[in-house]
Design a protein around this motif. Structure first.
Motif, PDB file in Angstrom:
ATOM      1  N   TRP A  44     -74.939 -65.326  43.874  1.00 20.65           N
ATOM      2  CA  TRP A  44     -75.157 -66.766  43.691  1.00 20.65           C
ATOM      3  C   TRP A  44     -75.612 -67.084  42.273  1.00 20.65           C
ATOM      4  O   TRP A  44     -75.241 -68.122  41.711  1.00 20.65           O
ATOM      5  CB  TRP A  44     -76.178 -67.282  44.715  1.00 20.65           C
ATOM      6  N   VAL A 317     -67.090 -73.073  45.111  1.00 16.80           N
ATOM      7  CA  VAL A 317     -67.479 -71.904  45.917  1.00 16.80           C
ATOM      8  C   VAL A 317     -66.265 -71.288  46.602  1.00 16.80           C
ATOM      9  O   VAL A 317     -66.121 -70.059  46.664  1.00 16.80           O
ATOM     10  CB  VAL A 317     -68.539 -72.312  46.970  1.00 16.80           C
ATOM     11  N   ASN A 322     -63.838 -66.833  43.555  1.00 18.11           N
ATOM     12  CA  ASN A 322     -65.178 -66.640  44.101  1.00 18.11           C
ATOM     13  C   ASN A 322     -65.161 -66.069  45.510  1.00 18.11           C
ATOM     14  O   ASN A 322     -66.014 -65.250  45.866  1.00 18.11           O
ATOM     15  CB  ASN A 322     -65.950 -67.962  44.056  1.00 18.11           C
TER      16      ASN A 322
END
Length: 411
Positions: A44, A317, A322
């Motif tokens: 993250w 995201v 990702n």
């Protein structure tokens, strides 16, 4: 708390945020790592830095908690009237039922929402509306010890009869757990559904109502009791007392002939030098029509507003780059079709190929039901009794069905 995927990291919470901005979004996330070295905090942190560099008016404040704590932390925040903007957790249906979540199509761009793997998107729905956005997924396949199979002169099973015959041959060679059947309280709901599906059943019927004591499920557990447990083919620990982690550890020691497992078992076994193979779960009379799929979820709470900023961040995201990075870091399956295609074509991901092939025919827990958490907990505690000596499988399944029906009627 253990995630749906069976991850059991125990790191504590840790937050990270940048400086001032027009909008600060709070994200609570689960940790998929098993040490500080591979904590999800690192994943993250990198992702947030990249996003904030392109969006200086938005800051993302991320708190990462272990699976033992994350769902409870979010519940406490919601109860205190201060929910995070986003929570990456194990369930979503309770919050959706209380009208606390954004709908996925209020947040995500059409290409992003359309890219979710079909079964996972459907599993994220409550009454036909998607609130749960899949974040990580996995399937289950049958693992077998190649060395023990060679010694016993057997080949990987395709049917229940093959599996029972193979277990007999392994037992004759002195294998401690010919077939490991973990129906202990840690993750019994997974092994249970895997076997139900292989017998043509499942937790729910064709219209989505609980059908735990269906004839197919009763036949499945009667067969398990009579043909495996009753013939001493499941090892020295009673299935109702054998947990998944113990079964995996025994496989890594070379003590198990075969068992159902997910991708992390491949890593555990390889680290211990176990030569293993993987095949689809054997069915009653041939290939199983569907296998167990599991997912963890991203949710977005509506109380704080910020719909546009949350949606833009989640589009980032769920970009292919990702999703692939996360899936590869933790040996999980991508939740998007684009990343799944890339992984299927990549040599570096060949150890996940069998799991990827199972995903399109997988069936997930009925997570869209607010009653599922309670039903799952009851299954974990009771299902082991269905194969115990002197107990009727149909009686155990009947009690579980009665409890599930009561819970469902209260939804």
């Amino acid at each position: 708390m253990v995630s749906a995927l069976g991850m059991t990291a125990v790191l504590g919470g840790c937050g990270m945020t940048g400086g001032s901005a027009d909008v600060t979004l709070k994200l609570v996330a689960a940790d998929y790592g098993d040490s500080a070295a591979n904590s999800s905090r690192k994943y993250w942190g990198k992702l947030v830095r990249e996003y904030e560099a392109e969006h200086p008016d938005v800051k993302i404040d991320v708190s990462v908690y272990s699976w033992n704590d994350v769902d409870r932390k979010v519940r406490e925040m919601v109860a205190a009237g201060d929910p995070p903007d986003m929570a990456q957790i194990g369930a979503y249906a309770d919050y959706a039922a209380q009208n606390q979540l954004y709908k996925a199509d209020d947040l995500l761009s059409i290409p992003t929402q359309a890219d979710f793997v079909g079964q996972l998107a459907t599993a994220g729905q409550v009454k036909g509306v998607q609130y749960g956005m899949p974040f990580a997924s996995s399937t289950r396949v049958l693992f077998y010890n190649k060395s023990l199979f060679a010694k016993a002169g057997i080949t990987p099973p395709e049917t229940w009869e093959d599996l029972a015959d193979g277990a007999e041959a392994l037992k004759a060679e002195g294998v401690k757990y010919p077939y490991a059947l973990p129906l202990g309280p840690e993750e019994a709901q997974a092994e249970t559904l895997q076997w139900m599906l292989s017998g043509g059943g499942g937790y729910t019927d064709t219209v989505g109502n609980y059908g735990i004591d269906s004839p197919a499920n009763t036949d499945t557990f009667s067969w398990l009791k009579d043909e495996l447990v009753g013939k001493d083919l499941t090892g020295p620990v009673a299935p109702g007392e054998l947990n998944r982690a113990e079964a995996f550890a025994a496989f890594a020691k070379g003590e198990v002939g075969m068992l159902n497992g997910h991708p992390s078992l491949a890593k555990i076994a390889a680290r211990k030098g176990v030569k293993y193979g993987m095949v689809p779960t054997p069915g009653k009379e041939g290939a199983t029509r569907s296998t167990l799929g599991v997912a963890d979820w991203m949710t977005a709470f509506s109380k704080n507003g910020h719909r546009d900023q949350v949606g833009d961040f989640l589009d980032f995201v769920y970009s292919e780059k990702n999703v692939l990075a996360f899936s590869r870091e933790y040996d999980l399956l991508p939740v998007t079709s684009s990343a799944s295609r890339t992984m299927a074509a990549s040599g570096r991901d060949r150890h996940l190929k069998t799991f990827l092939e199972e995903l399109p025919v997988s069936e997930l827990y009925p997570v869209g039901k607010t009653s599922w958490a309670g039903v799952s907990a009851e299954v974990k505690q009771q299902i082991g009794k269905a194969v115990a000596p002197g107990v009727s499988p149909s009686a155990v399944l009947g009690r579980l069905q009665a409890a599930a029906s009561r819970a469902e009627s209260a939804e």
